[in-house]
Scaffold this motif. Structure first.
Motif, PDB file in Angstrom:
ATOM      1  N   THR A  14       0.857  -1.172   0.000  1.00 17.00           N
ATOM      2  CA  THR A  14       0.000   0.000   0.000  1.00 17.00           C
ATOM      3  C   THR A  14       0.893   1.222   0.000  1.00 17.00           C
ATOM      4  O   THR A  14       1.644   1.442   0.938  1.00 17.00           O
ATOM      5  CB  THR A  14      -0.913   0.015   1.232  1.00 17.00           C
ATOM      6  N   ASP A  18       0.954   1.933   5.577  1.00 14.72           N
ATOM      7  CA  ASP A  18       1.099   0.529   5.962  1.00 14.72           C
ATOM      8  C   ASP A  18      -0.173   0.128   6.713  1.00 14.72           C
ATOM      9  O   ASP A  18      -0.476   0.676   7.767  1.00 14.72           O
ATOM     10  CB  ASP A  18       2.321   0.371   6.864  1.00 14.72           C
ATOM     11  N   SER A  19      -0.901  -0.841   6.166  1.00 15.38           N
ATOM     12  CA  SER A  19      -2.197  -1.183   6.750  1.00 15.38           C
ATOM     13  C   SER A  19      -2.070  -1.744   8.157  1.00 15.38           C
ATOM     14  O   SER A  19      -3.030  -1.727   8.919  1.00 15.38           O
ATOM     15  CB  SER A  19      -2.929  -2.202   5.857  1.00 15.38           C
ATOM     16  N   SER A  20      -0.897  -2.218   8.528  1.00 13.47           N
ATOM     17  CA  SER A  20      -0.755  -2.775   9.870  1.00 13.47           C
ATOM     18  C   SER A  20      -0.849  -1.715  10.942  1.00 13.47           C
ATOM     19  O   SER A  20      -1.049  -2.014  12.107  1.00 13.47           O
ATOM     20  CB  SER A  20       0.591  -3.509   9.987  1.00 13.47           C
ATOM     21  N   PHE A  22      -3.138   0.468  11.082  1.00 12.81           N
ATOM     22  CA  PHE A  22      -4.552   0.723  11.344  1.00 12.81           C
ATOM     23  C   PHE A  22      -5.200  -0.387  12.156  1.00 12.81           C
ATOM     24  O   PHE A  22      -4.787  -1.541  12.096  1.00 12.81           O
ATOM     25  CB  PHE A  22      -5.321   0.863  10.023  1.00 12.81           C
ATOM     26  N   SER A  24      -8.172  -3.002  12.856  1.00 17.60           N
ATOM     27  CA  SER A  24      -8.869  -3.841  11.884  1.00 17.60           C
ATOM     28  C   SER A  24     -10.202  -3.257  11.475  1.00 17.60           C
ATOM     29  O   SER A  24     -10.793  -3.669  10.502  1.00 17.60           O
ATOM     30  CB  SER A  24      -9.083  -5.242  12.449  1.00 17.60           C
ATOM     31  N   LYS A  96      -4.055   9.068  11.658  1.00 16.99           N
ATOM     32  CA  LYS A  96      -4.594   8.113  10.686  1.00 16.99           C
ATOM     33  C   LYS A  96      -5.913   8.630  10.117  1.00 16.99           C
ATOM     34  O   LYS A  96      -6.677   9.286  10.808  1.00 16.99           O
ATOM     35  CB  LYS A  96      -4.832   6.763  11.358  1.00 16.99           C
ATOM     36  N   ASP A 145       0.613  -9.165   1.897  1.00 18.81           N
ATOM     37  CA  ASP A 145      -0.056  -8.045   2.563  1.00 18.81           C
ATOM     38  C   ASP A 145      -0.837  -7.176   1.581  1.00 18.81           C
ATOM     39  O   ASP A 145      -0.845  -5.942   1.664  1.00 18.81           O
ATOM     40  CB  ASP A 145       0.958  -7.190   3.327  1.00 18.81           C
ATOM     41  N   ARG A 147      -4.354  -5.874  -0.355  1.00 14.77           N
ATOM     42  CA  ARG A 147      -5.766  -5.651  -0.052  1.00 14.77           C
ATOM     43  C   ARG A 147      -6.592  -6.595  -0.907  1.00 14.77           C
ATOM     44  O   ARG A 147      -6.525  -6.552  -2.139  1.00 14.77           O
ATOM     45  CB  ARG A 147      -6.171  -4.202  -0.341  1.00 14.77           C
ATOM     46  N   SER A 167     -10.207  -2.201   4.254  1.00 18.46           N
ATOM     47  CA  SER A 167     -10.018  -3.114   5.367  1.00 18.46           C
ATOM     48  C   SER A 167      -8.591  -3.598   5.311  1.00 18.46           C
ATOM     49  O   SER A 167      -8.103  -3.990   4.247  1.00 18.46           O
ATOM     50  CB  SER A 167     -10.982  -4.310   5.272  1.00 18.46           C
ATOM     51  N   CYS A 168      -7.899  -3.547   6.439  1.00 14.92           N
ATOM     52  CA  CYS A 168      -6.499  -3.972   6.457  1.00 14.92           C
ATOM     53  C   CYS A 168      -6.376  -5.474   6.385  1.00 14.92           C
ATOM     54  O   CYS A 168      -5.285  -6.000   6.216  1.00 14.92           O
ATOM     55  CB  CYS A 168      -5.799  -3.439   7.693  1.00 14.92           C
ATOM     56  N   ARG A 169      -7.526  -6.182   6.523  1.00 16.36           N
ATOM     57  CA  ARG A 169      -7.521  -7.633   6.399  1.00 16.36           C
ATOM     58  C   ARG A 169      -8.384  -8.017   5.208  1.00 16.36           C
ATOM     59  O   ARG A 169      -9.267  -7.255   4.807  1.00 16.36           O
ATOM     60  CB  ARG A 169      -8.057  -8.282   7.676  1.00 16.36           C
TER      61      ARG A 169
END
Length: 811
Positions: A14, A18-20, A22, A24, A96, A145, A147, A167-169
């Motif tokens: 991304t 970094d989505s981590s 954020f 969930s 964020k 990792d 999306r 969604s980070c997951r």
């Protein structure tokens, strides 16, 4: 920039963030608070990065999916803003946020993960659409990792005109979006990881610790701190199957795992993991409770079986246990059993331990049944305070201790029309209520030797106070909790069922509260010339307005209670819990609801006694006569004379036509030779027999007597059940005889009722014509009494002659 902040790009799949970093569920954070600055500022500082949707393998072959993507123009993208605390200082603050960015190219197709390497570029924010979240392609994208979203997300966004969500997951569908889950009781890590993963794929958020934000607890057992807190907060407690079944329905459009119909299938039942035994209950009660145990997810075994987890004790009967219980066995009072069913969750045992039934600690404790929302707690306290205040206004309890009769036997207007006038409740009638002894400027001292009129007036006030207390109990203990929002486990009854059961009870309560207050003021400032009749005339129009709706539909109210109690275990438990409370005097709701039907006849009797002890020169004499007349417009003398007279006989549309004294000639409706009185109303026939043993005369506290009921109710028959009215031919041995051919709804064949009139005042011909006319009016047929059929008997056989032919009657 003026605020010394800048947007930054983190190396990774991304390009903007970094989505981590954020949570969930980004929706839990406020977008307004997290992103500082206008949209124009974002656009000015935003690198030239495009959003891109990539259809992976089979997803690129779905026409419905491709069509949906062409309508979606916006994608949610995460960003991080770095803001310096002060100019020239190195410490920084990460902020964020989520921004919407335009999708310029509808989609790109990709057949293999190798192609992704050529597509990977910091110039793009990529979203991959994968049909299957369990194949190797998904696993590689997940490890990288990326999306990843499923087709249901795309179809849902296209239908609702929404942007593709961030969604980070991996997010396959949104059936658990906005749900916050917590888990308890899982020993196998593999199972827990599987459940958490599936919940994440459906948009759910997982919390390790239970807090107020948790919307559902997924439980593998019914013990532990998390379970207890969830019960107290009213949080739904779910089986693991709930998540598995929701995942099976992941491709259904608009499916939501939290809807009541679906969720209720997978709630943890109150007695899951419980094996119960029952001590001190009758065979009927025990059988009922064992059936309820099975229905609520538990099992039962005989008392003393070592496998039992709980021993349920009838604390009013069992004084000591027949054996020494093991430490692992919970010995609890029956309130735990019914409370668990009402709450739809296993209640905490420590509040209901049988051993601690009389300890001060338990008396100070608050039942778990009251643990609901803070608002409901305040409401409950106010109701209890109101009821306590009402109870303090009289020196006697509105519910005298007595053996509780069955519901069927209680539905009568017997010789004691006001049950509060029992010897137990009238012990204090010789004393003046405390609320009546308060002096005022206008009060006069009560003479030491009160007159008979004063005694009756005081009894009238005290029974009225009792009656108001009973109405308050019905409303506050039953109606208000049933109507309360946010009930643990959802509403116990539907609004229409509550309305049918309680009807105009609140209106009756309001009027009688005013009557009680006026009587209290009159007693406190007593004078022989005070008019009691004026009080009842003052509210006569209100009484005429509020009572008929309740009395007319009382049978429907009773039937609704019986039906709901059979079909709804939580309502059955609710009634059981309240019936055991002292406020109810161990009487059922049906037994309490009969009181309004009994009250007006009781008031009429007391006013009649009051009139007897009022001198002719007292202006209240004529006023009392008018008040009695206004009450008798709603009631019949039948209710005074017939023990067990049905409550629904009193009705605003019903009128008494004729009374006839007879002797039974057959086996129905009672034995041959018994004296039977028939009360003909415009739409029904009340059949009563002479009592074999008359109850002793009732003596009121002021020394006056009231005649006991001389008749016993047999049957209240709608005239529509009468199929034929038969004139029995006169013979030397049989005079003034007639018969009724009826078809009760409970019988498969007609039943013949035969009588002999014992009074010469009313000719038989006139009586039969009168009866025929009202039967015809009831069934909307022309009156055919001008050619009334007649019957005769030969031995024990009856024959009907209808002017054309004679045939034998079948009983």
């Amino acid at each position: 920039m003026a605020d010394n902040s800048a947007l930054t790009s983190i190396t990774g799949s991304t390009s903007l963030a970094d989505s981590s970093i954020f949570d969930s569920k980004v929706a839990e954070t406020s977008k307004d608070n997290l992103f500082i600055g206008s949209t124009s500022c974002v656009e000015e500082e935003m690198p030239q990065i495009e959003t891109r949707v990539i259809l992976v393998q089979e997803a690129g072959k779905q026409e419905e999916l491709i069509k949906a993507l062409k309508t979606i123009k916006i994608m949610e993208v995460p960003v991080i803003k770095i803001k310096e605390s002060c100019p020239g200082k190195s410490d920084e603050k990460l902020i964020k946020s989520i921004v919407n960015m335009e999708i310029k190219v509808p989609f790109v197709k990709m057949e293999s993960v190798e192609e992704f390497k050529s597509l990977e570029s910091p110039e793009f924010e990529n979203v991959f659409i994968v049909m299957d979240f369990q194949d190797s392609v998904f696993n590689e994208l997940y490890k990288a990792d990326c999306r990843v979203i499923g087709p249901p997300v795309v179809l849902n966004c296209a239908e609702n005109g929404e942007p593709l969500p961030f969604s980070c997951r991996p997010l396959y569908c949104t059936s658990m979006m906005n749900l916050v889950l917590c888990f308890t009781g899982f020993r196998k890590k593999e199972e827990l990881v599987r459940l958490v993963t599936l919940a994440h794929h459906m948009g759910g958020v997982i919390r390790k610790d239970f807090n107020s934000k948790v919307t559902h607890l997924v439980a593998n057992c019914t013990q532990g701190e998390k379970f207890r807190v969830a019960v107290s907060l009213g949080t739904p407690i779910m089986k693991p199957e709930w998540i598995y079944k929701a995942w099976e329905r992941r491709n259904e459009q608009d499916f939501c795992a939290s809807v009541d119909d679906f969720r209720n299938e997978f709630k943890v039942p109150p007695f899951q993991d419980c094996i119960l035994s029952f001590l001190g209950f009758s065979d009927e009660e025990k059988t009922n409770m064992e059936e309820m145990t099975k229905m609520q997810g538990g099992n039962y075994l005989p008392v003393g079986d070592e496998r039992c987890t709980h021993l349920i004790v009838e604390e009013n009967i069992v004084k000591e246990l027949p054996f020494e219980p093991s430490k692992k066995l919970y010995v609890v009072k029956q309130e735990w059993f019914w409370g668990s069913i009402q709450m739809d969750a296993r209640a905490g045992e420590t509040m209901y331990l049988y051993e601690k039934a009389n300890t001060p600690e338990l008396k100070k404790s608050v039942s778990l049944l009251s643990l609901n929302t803070p608002n409901s707690n305040r409401k409950r306290r106010r109701l209890k305070e109101t009821l306590a205040q009402l109870s303090r206004e009289a020196d006697l309890s509105p519910f005298p201790p007595r053996k509780r009769p069955s519901a069927e036997h209680s539905l009568s207007i017997g010789s004691l029309l006001d049950i509060s006038n029992t010897p137990e409740s009238s012990i204090n009638y010789g004393e003046t209520p405390k609320s009546c002894t308060k002096s005022s400027k206008n009060s006069t001292p009560i003479p030491s030797k009160q007159s008979a009129r004063w005694q009756v007036a005081k009894e009238l006030y005290q029974t009225e106070s009792n009656y108001v207390n009973i109405l308050a109990t019905i409303i506050q203990l039953f109606q208000v909790p049933l109507e309360e929002e946010g009930q643990r486990g959802g509403p116990i009854l539907a609004p229409e069922e509550i309305k049918t059961i309680f009807g105009s009870i609140p209106d009756i309560f309001d009027v009688h509260t005013k009557i009680k207050d006026d009587l209290e003021d009159l007693i406190a400032n007593w004078d022989e010339s005070k008019s009691i009749g004026d009080i009842f005339l003052k509210y006569s129009k209100d009484l005429v307005k509020i009572y008929p709706p309740f009395v007319n539909f009382f049978e429907m109210s009773k039937e609704t209670i019986i039906k709901c109690e059979k079909q709804k275990p939580r309502f059955h438990a609710f009634l059981k819990i309240n019936q055991a409370k002292p406020e109810c005097g161990r009487q059922s709701l049906v037994e309490l609801l009969i009181r309004p039907v009994q009250r007006l006849p009781s008031v009429a009797l007391l006013l009649n006694d009051l009139k007897k002890h009022t001198s002719e020169e007292n202006p209240d004499k004529s006023t009392l006569e008018k008040a009695i007349g206004s009450l008798k417009e709603q009631i019949f003398d039948v209710v005074y004379e017939v023990d067990g007279c049905p409550a629904n006989l009193l009705s605003s549309h019903r009128s008494l036509v004729q009374r006839v004294e007879t002797i039974s000639l057959g086996e129905h409706p009672c034995d041959r030779g018994e004296q039977v009185t028939l009360f003909l109303f415009n739409d029904c026939l009340e059949i009563a027999r002479k009592r074999h043993k008359v109850i002793g005369t009732f003596r009121s506290p002021h020394g006056q007597t009231r005649p006991p009921a001389s008749l016993k109710h047999i049957h209240l028959m709608p005239l529509s059940q009468i199929k034929k009215v038969l004139d029995i031919r006169e013979t030397e041995d049989c005079h003034n005889a007639f018969a009724l051919l009826v078809r009760p709804p409970t019988e498969q064949a007609n039943v013949l009722l035969s009588f002999q009139m014992t009074s010469e005042e009313l000719p038989k011909e006139n009586w039969l014509k009168m009866l025929c006319r009202h039967v015809a009016n009831t069934i909307c047929k022309a009156d055919a009494c001008s050619r009334l059929p007649w019957a005769f008997s030969v031995g024990n056989k009856w024959y009907l002659h209808n002017f054309r032919k004679t045939k034998r009657l079948k009983k």
